[in-house]
Scaffold this motif. Structure first.
Motif, PDB file in Angstrom:
ATOM      1  N   PHE A  12     -21.932 -22.481  23.309  1.00 22.55           N
ATOM      2  CA  PHE A  12     -20.460 -22.352  22.762  1.00 22.55           C
ATOM      3  C   PHE A  12     -20.519 -21.537  21.340  1.00 22.55           C
ATOM      4  CE2 PHE A  12     -16.280 -23.420  21.725  1.00 22.55           C
ATOM      5  CZ  PHE A  12     -15.760 -24.136  22.676  1.00 22.55           C
ATOM      6  N   GLU A  13     -21.757 -21.219  20.925  1.00 23.27           N
ATOM      7  CA  GLU A  13     -21.733 -20.162  20.052  1.00 23.27           C
ATOM      8  C   GLU A  13     -21.312 -18.936  20.593  1.00 23.27           C
ATOM      9  OE1 GLU A  13     -25.302 -17.414  18.557  1.00 23.27           O
ATOM     10  OE2 GLU A  13     -26.009 -19.474  18.715  1.00 23.27           O
ATOM     11  N   MET A  69     -11.620 -22.223  14.765  1.00 21.38           N
ATOM     12  CA  MET A  69     -12.005 -23.438  14.728  1.00 21.38           C
ATOM     13  C   MET A  69     -10.893 -24.304  15.210  1.00 21.38           C
ATOM     14  SD  MET A  69     -12.218 -25.726  11.012  1.00 21.38           S
ATOM     15  CE  MET A  69     -13.804 -25.074  10.522  1.00 21.38           C
ATOM     16  N   GLY A  70      -9.483 -23.792  14.934  1.00 24.13           N
ATOM     17  CA  GLY A  70      -8.243 -24.620  15.303  1.00 24.13           C
ATOM     18  C   GLY A  70      -7.608 -23.920  16.452  1.00 24.13           C
ATOM     19  N   PHE A  71      -7.894 -22.983  17.077  1.00 24.09           N
ATOM     20  CA  PHE A  71      -6.972 -22.269  18.021  1.00 24.09           C
ATOM     21  C   PHE A  71      -7.706 -21.693  18.978  1.00 24.09           C
ATOM     22  CE2 PHE A  71      -4.884 -22.492  14.020  1.00 24.09           C
ATOM     23  CZ  PHE A  71      -3.444 -23.153  14.354  1.00 24.09           C
ATOM     24  N   LEU A  72      -8.846 -22.201  19.582  1.00 19.28           N
ATOM     25  CA  LEU A  72      -9.753 -21.680  20.573  1.00 19.28           C
ATOM     26  C   LEU A  72      -9.630 -21.883  21.880  1.00 19.28           C
ATOM     27  CD1 LEU A  72     -12.573 -19.883  20.439  1.00 19.28           C
ATOM     28  CD2 LEU A  72     -13.446 -22.014  21.108  1.00 19.28           C
ATOM     29  N   PHE A 103     -17.227 -30.294  24.650  1.00 20.40           N
ATOM     30  CA  PHE A 103     -18.244 -30.298  23.708  1.00 20.40           C
ATOM     31  C   PHE A 103     -17.711 -29.824  22.384  1.00 20.40           C
ATOM     32  CE2 PHE A 103     -21.541 -28.635  21.242  1.00 20.40           C
ATOM     33  CZ  PHE A 103     -22.697 -29.425  21.066  1.00 20.40           C
ATOM     34  N   PHE A 104     -16.694 -28.803  22.515  1.00 22.19           N
ATOM     35  CA  PHE A 104     -16.067 -28.159  21.351  1.00 22.19           C
ATOM     36  C   PHE A 104     -15.001 -29.407  20.822  1.00 22.19           C
ATOM     37  CE2 PHE A 104     -12.212 -26.527  19.402  1.00 22.19           C
ATOM     38  CZ  PHE A 104     -12.638 -25.616  18.549  1.00 22.19           C
ATOM     39  N   LEU A 105     -14.232 -29.980  21.353  1.00 21.28           N
ATOM     40  CA  LEU A 105     -13.500 -30.963  20.807  1.00 21.28           C
ATOM     41  C   LEU A 105     -14.234 -32.284  20.196  1.00 21.28           C
ATOM     42  CD1 LEU A 105     -10.873 -31.168  23.821  1.00 21.28           C
ATOM     43  CD2 LEU A 105     -10.444 -30.387  21.448  1.00 21.28           C
ATOM     44  N   SER A 126      -4.345 -27.000   8.125  1.00 19.14           N
ATOM     45  CA  SER A 126      -3.359 -27.589   9.017  1.00 19.14           C
ATOM     46  C   SER A 126      -4.228 -28.019  10.200  1.00 19.14           C
ATOM     47  CB  SER A 126      -2.410 -26.643   9.479  1.00 19.14           C
ATOM     48  OG  SER A 126      -2.626 -25.525   9.985  1.00 19.14           O
ATOM     49  N   ILE A 127      -5.536 -27.690  10.231  1.00 17.36           N
ATOM     50  CA  ILE A 127      -6.168 -27.923  11.589  1.00 17.36           C
ATOM     51  C   ILE A 127      -6.735 -29.397  11.855  1.00 17.36           C
ATOM     52  CG2 ILE A 127      -8.463 -27.464  12.703  1.00 17.36           C
ATOM     53  CD1 ILE A 127      -8.573 -24.771  11.495  1.00 17.36           C
ATOM     54  N   PRO A 128      -6.354 -30.047  12.565  1.00 19.77           N
ATOM     55  CA  PRO A 128      -6.339 -31.536  12.643  1.00 19.77           C
ATOM     56  C   PRO A 128      -7.820 -32.197  12.497  1.00 19.77           C
ATOM     57  CG  PRO A 128      -4.859 -31.025  14.222  1.00 19.77           C
ATOM     58  CD  PRO A 128      -5.674 -29.805  13.897  1.00 19.77           C
ATOM     59  N   ARG A 129      -8.137 -33.129  12.117  1.00 19.90           N
ATOM     60  CA  ARG A 129      -9.655 -33.754  12.252  1.00 19.90           C
ATOM     61  C   ARG A 129     -10.075 -34.027  13.496  1.00 19.90           C
ATOM     62  NH1 ARG A 129     -11.502 -36.415   7.534  1.00 19.90           N
ATOM     63  NH2 ARG A 129     -12.613 -37.676   8.719  1.00 19.90           N
ATOM     64  N   GLY A 130     -11.480 -33.864  13.802  1.00 21.02           N
ATOM     65  CA  GLY A 130     -11.815 -34.104  15.015  1.00 21.02           C
ATOM     66  C   GLY A 130     -12.382 -35.561  14.737  1.00 21.02           C
ATOM     67  N   PRO A 131     -12.981 -36.080  16.069  1.00 19.19           N
ATOM     68  CA  PRO A 131     -13.752 -37.600  16.096  1.00 19.19           C
ATOM     69  C   PRO A 131     -14.518 -37.625  14.671  1.00 19.19           C
ATOM     70  CG  PRO A 131     -13.645 -36.499  18.152  1.00 19.19           C
ATOM     71  CD  PRO A 131     -13.381 -35.420  17.167  1.00 19.19           C
ATOM     72  N   ASP A 132     -14.739 -38.649  14.302  1.00 16.21           N
ATOM     73  CA  ASP A 132     -15.640 -39.068  13.149  1.00 16.21           C
ATOM     74  C   ASP A 132     -16.983 -38.684  13.522  1.00 16.21           C
ATOM     75  OD1 ASP A 132     -13.598 -39.893  11.496  1.00 16.21           O
ATOM     76  OD2 ASP A 132     -13.946 -42.011  11.920  1.00 16.21           O
TER      77      ASP A 132
END
Length: 947
Positions: A95-96, A153-156, A225-227, A258-264
């Protein structure tokens, strides 16, 4: 912090600056809160910063450093290969790659183009514990960098296509081929990890992953994996340089807020391991020398015993005063032997390595026995005062040396925040080492090494299994993860941001910051050395580079390697001290002296705390003026050089470069490798070295460049002892042979069982100039192969997936020069890659550049000056150029004017004149039996070339 980490930190930590006033919390942008403010400490080493957090969990660290008009932006995600699953290795590293392939508002390959055009540098790296992305740019480019990082980060995900996935999968395979499979001992690390850690342990698979795992994956696996891991609440954005928090925070909130949080994400548990007994494993490889590698599991990053284990590693195998050097290298039983203690977030290892010298007659079982005897010797010897003094002195010095570049400082803040929650750990790390006692070192030896199990890895040349340390008693578990992945788009839980502005609009940069050439002064010493000095007051350090007129060009073809052997001997005993005694004194001062040779110079590099400069120069003079030239030292170094040459001949890149040089210059001195050949080094005698020293190691005409925080008068006093070095060397007499190379011929160099092929395509070209045609050909080269977005790299890497990287370039000195295009490519794509190289060169030669390409080159090169003078070492290189070519500082302005004004017609004329592939030889290194018919099908004559 271990010394290996500190050496790394020399590039990872930079200058301290005062903080501006922090606005009250009520004045912070909405959605941003201050977590902590760390100011400059009066005592000890510290890096001031301010740490904030956004409502979505994003951590933001800001450091102000106005010493240079630069800004460094680092985005670190707390995810590496340790967060992967069995059967899904390599996703973090993969993913890098995907993060550079464009996002919703940034086009394909545009990230590299935008940063390059801004005059910046960029990259990304992955290890077991984190992945980071970073750029260093002129300070007026800050907003653009934040826009870029926020967009990926937010729009990939919508921009991650099946085609991009497939191309990058091939690129990763090429990277593994180049860095692992086609490199001597390249698979050692992953084999040891398999044996050291239990199945399923996060460190039991390699960071780059297993290709079978990536082959099973589909595009939805990497999206998942990104999500899971790339949410803002699992990231730290660190910004440092000529900025203020007041400037940074509104931009960070705008682009990231405005980028939403991901899973904890919860902290991974520490997972150190232990072994009940030794595990022996072995591997045949395409190597010249066998190697034994013993790995003991220990603790984890910042465990209370980590620092003492670091000190133990230094005592056992760190430099000329170590037990391993004394018992194995000095005695010529081993060509190389060392010890280190690398630590990662979840576990650490204590590693011992040795390569036996063939003349010793020792197999790896013998070497293992000697290693264990050395451990017993340490147990009986114990720890002495100098052991602790040198480690602590080096720790202090290296920390200070590290306080120079804004990129390094930001990276240090970022990794510390990610792994510890405390961005500034420099003084804590110093304190940990300073508290280590003799008893601590003995305790960790008894706890983690004495009588403990380790992995003992034997790597031997093919067909030489009789050399292994012991029969294998461990086999990794064979896992079956089934067929191709069935992950579908419906399995993904996509998060989307909502904005009140148009992210598709690329931010415009402000006015370029003013960049000035460093002020310098010039003088000369009575012995003919020209001196150029400059001030650098960010750290209390002095860096020196002394260049003497000597080197390969002063040798004869039958004695090549002579100047290189001399520089090695100057690091050995003197008439007053042993090499070990001098090394110890340098370590206790925290100073470095490096002596090396090149085509035209012998170079002596000195780095010292300014408070210790006088003592360091005394040691330099001892090395320079009073070498002992002992027969034992010479024989040992000569044998090491011969073994090193034979080992290098297993490296395809080394073979390709030597073959190309030979084709360009034949048997002349210009066609020889600087370190010599097997034949020439075999011919060398100690008397040759002594005679060369007496005739060629002279100061007249030499050049000394010094960058220091000391005042000019104090610095001149400090370097005054150099006047005791006298004499004049013979003038160089370089005879450049006529060019007898034959264009459009493929020269094939055999390397058996090679998973990749090395390609070199090129010809003789211009000698070096500063503002003339040679400089201008470099401007033309920028488009075809001089940057990531060049035609050749985008073709072979990004479009075709044939290589990890392809490039072109000119290199030259005052006598001659060459143009060369190069790449390491998949073996099965060798002929296709040669064709693409030739096609691209033909098109460029015939058609030249486009208007957008010319504009891109101008913008990219005209804004790079801000990065040229930041650190003392950068200043050394820049000033050395001024001194060698007797330049006025206005040459920078002259070059910038050429870049700004060179016409499309001029570039196209240069392209036609210098890039025609019909004039170029083609070198291919690989498995000749497989490659020959494919290369012949291209229509070129194919000739075998032996070196």
């Amino acid at each position: 912090m271990k010394l290996s980490k500190i050496v790394l930190a020399m590039g990872l930590v930079a200058g301290i600056s005062a903080c501006s006033q922090q606005p009250p919390a009520s004045q912070l942008p909405q959605g941003v809160k201050l977590i902590t403010e760390h100011t400059q400490q009066k005592d000890g080493v510290s890096v001031p910063y301010k740490k904030y957090q956004l409502d979505n969990g994003l951590t933001v660290v800001v450091h102000e450093d106005h010493s240079d008009p630069l800004v460094h932006v680092d985005v670190t995600y707390h995810v590496g290969s340790a967060r992967e699953e069995l059967g899904k290795s390599g996703f973090a590293h993969f993913f890098e790659h995907m993060m550079f392939q464009g996002s919703e508002n940034v086009g394909d390959e545009e990230h590299f183009r935008i940063v390059t055009e801004a005059g910046g540098t960029l990259n990304g790296t992955t290890n077991s514990d984190r992945t980071n992305y970073f750029q260093t740019v002129p300070s007026n480019q800050l907003e653009k960098m934040l826009w870029l990082e926020a967009d990926r980060m937010g729009f990939l995900l919508d921009a991650v296509t099946e085609q991009k996935f497939e191309v990058q999968r091939e690129t990763v395979k090429n990277e593994r081929g180049q860095r692992v499979d086609n490199r001597p001992y390249g698979r050692l690390g992953e084999r040891v990890s398999q044996a050291l850690y239990p199945v399923g342990h996060p460190y039991s698979w390699p960071v780059i992953g297993y290709m079978d795992d990536l082959n099973r994956a589909n595009v939805n696996d990497v999206k998942a994996f990104f999500l899971r891991w790339y949410g803002p609440n699992n990231a730290t954005v660190t910004i440092g340089g000529a900025v203020t928090a007041n400037e940074v925070l509104p931009l960070v909130e705008q682009y990231f807020g405005s980028i939403p949080r991901g899973p904890d994400v919860t902290a991974a548990p520490k997972q150190p391991v232990s072994l009940d007994s030794d595990r022996y494993i072995s591997m045949e490889d395409n190597v010249h020398l066998p190697l034994i590698y013993m790995s003991y599991p220990t603790v984890y990053l910042r465990h209370e015993d980590e620092a003492a284990l670091d000190v133990l590693a230094e005592i056992l195998g760190g430099g000329k005063n170590s037990i391993f050097y004394k018992n194995l290298v000095k005695t010529q039983i081993a060509v190389q032997a060392n010890v280190n203690h690398p630590c990662a977030e979840l576990a650490c290892t204590f590693n011992l390595l040795a390569l036996p010298h063939p003349a010793s007659g020792k197999n790896l079982a013998d070497i293992e026995a000697l290693i264990r005897q050395s451990l017993t010797e340490f147990e009986q010897r114990g720890v002495n005062d100098d052991d602790l003094l040198k480690v602590k002195a080096q720790m202090e010095a290296n920390t200070i040396y590290g306080l120079q570049s804004v990129s390094g400082k930001v990276s240090q803040l970022a990794i510390n925040e990610t792994l510890t929650g405390n961005p500034d750990n420099l003084q804590n790390d110093l304190n940990r080492v300073n508290k280590v006692s003799k008893e601590d070192v003995m305790r960790v030896y008894n706890t983690y090494l004495k009588g403990k199990g380790s992995v003992v890895m034997s790597v031997v040349p093919r067909g030489k299994l009789d050399l292994i340390a012991a029969a294998d008693n461990f086999s990794p578990q064979v896992m079956d993860f089934g067929g191709p992945s069935q992950t579908s788009a419906e399995d993904l839980q996509v998060r989307r941001a909502t904005d009140d502005f148009d992210r598709s609009v690329e931010p415009q940069a402000g006015v370029n910051p003013a960049v000035t050439v460093p002020a310098y002064w010039q003088s000369s010493l009575d012995n003919g050395i020209k001196v150029l000095g400059a001030a650098s007051d960010e750290t209390p350090t002095t860096a020196m580079l002394l260049k003497l007129n000597s080197g390969l060009y002063y040798e004869s073809p039958d004695k090549t390697g002579l100047s290189s052997m001399l520089t090695a001997m100057l690091n050995e005993d003197t008439t007053n001290f042993t090499g070990e005694e001098i090394a110890l004194e340098l370590e206790k001062l925290g100073s470095y002296i490096s002596i090396s040779s090149s085509d035209e110079h012998i170079q002596l590099y000195v780095l010292s705390l300014s408070k210790n400069l006088d003592k360091t120069i005394d040691l330099l003079m001892e090395k320079m003026l009073r070498p002992a030239f002992k027969e034992d030292d010479f024989n040992r170094l000569k044998q090491q050089r011969l073994q090193g040459i034979q080992q290098s001949e297993k490296n395809a890149g080394y073979l390709a470069s030597n073959a190309f040089r030979k084709l360009m210059y034949g048997d002349s001195i210009l066609g020889q490798p600087g370190g010599g050949t097997l034949a020439s080094v075999t011919n060398l005698s100690l008397e040759d070295v002594k005679a060369y020293y007496q005739s060629h190691f002279k100061p007249d005409g030499g050049q000394l460049i010094v960058v220091s925080d000391l005042a000019k008068t104090k610095l001149q006093q400090a370097i005054a002892p150099l006047t005791g070095f006298t004499g004049t060397a013979p003038a160089v007499n370089v005879q450049v042979p006529a060019d007898s190379s034959r264009g459009s011929v493929i020269y094939l160099v055999h390397k058996d069982d090679s998973p990749q092929s090395e390609i070199r395509i090129g010809k003789r070209s211009l000698s070096e100039d500063i503002t003339g045609e040679y400089f201008k050909t470099g401007l033309a080269n920028f488009t075809i192969g001089g940057n990531f977005n060049s035609r050749i790299n985008l073709n072979l890497r990004e479009d075709k997936g044939y290589t990890y990287g392809a490039r072109t370039g000119f290199s030259a000195d005052g006598y001659t020069g060459v143009f060369v295009a190069s790449a390491a490519v998949r073996a099965d794509a060798t002929a296709a890659s040669v064709k693409e190289f030739i096609d691209e060169l033909n098109r460029f030669s015939a058609e030249g550049v486009t208007d957008p390409e010319l504009a891109f080159m101008r913008r990219a090169l005209n804004q790079r000056d801000a990065l040229k003078y930041e650190t003392p070492n950068a200043k050394l290189g820049f000033l050395a150029q001024i001194l060698q070519h007797d330049l006025a500082p206005t040459f920078v302005d002259e070059r910038n004017a050429i870049i700004a004004n060179i016409s499309k017609q001029q570039i196209n004329q240069l392209a036609q004149q210098h890039f025609d592939p019909k004039e170029m030889v083609i070198v291919v290194v690989g498995d000749s039996a497989v490659l020959r018919p494919e290369l012949e099908a291209l229509g070129y004559p194919v000739e075998d070339l032996s070196l």
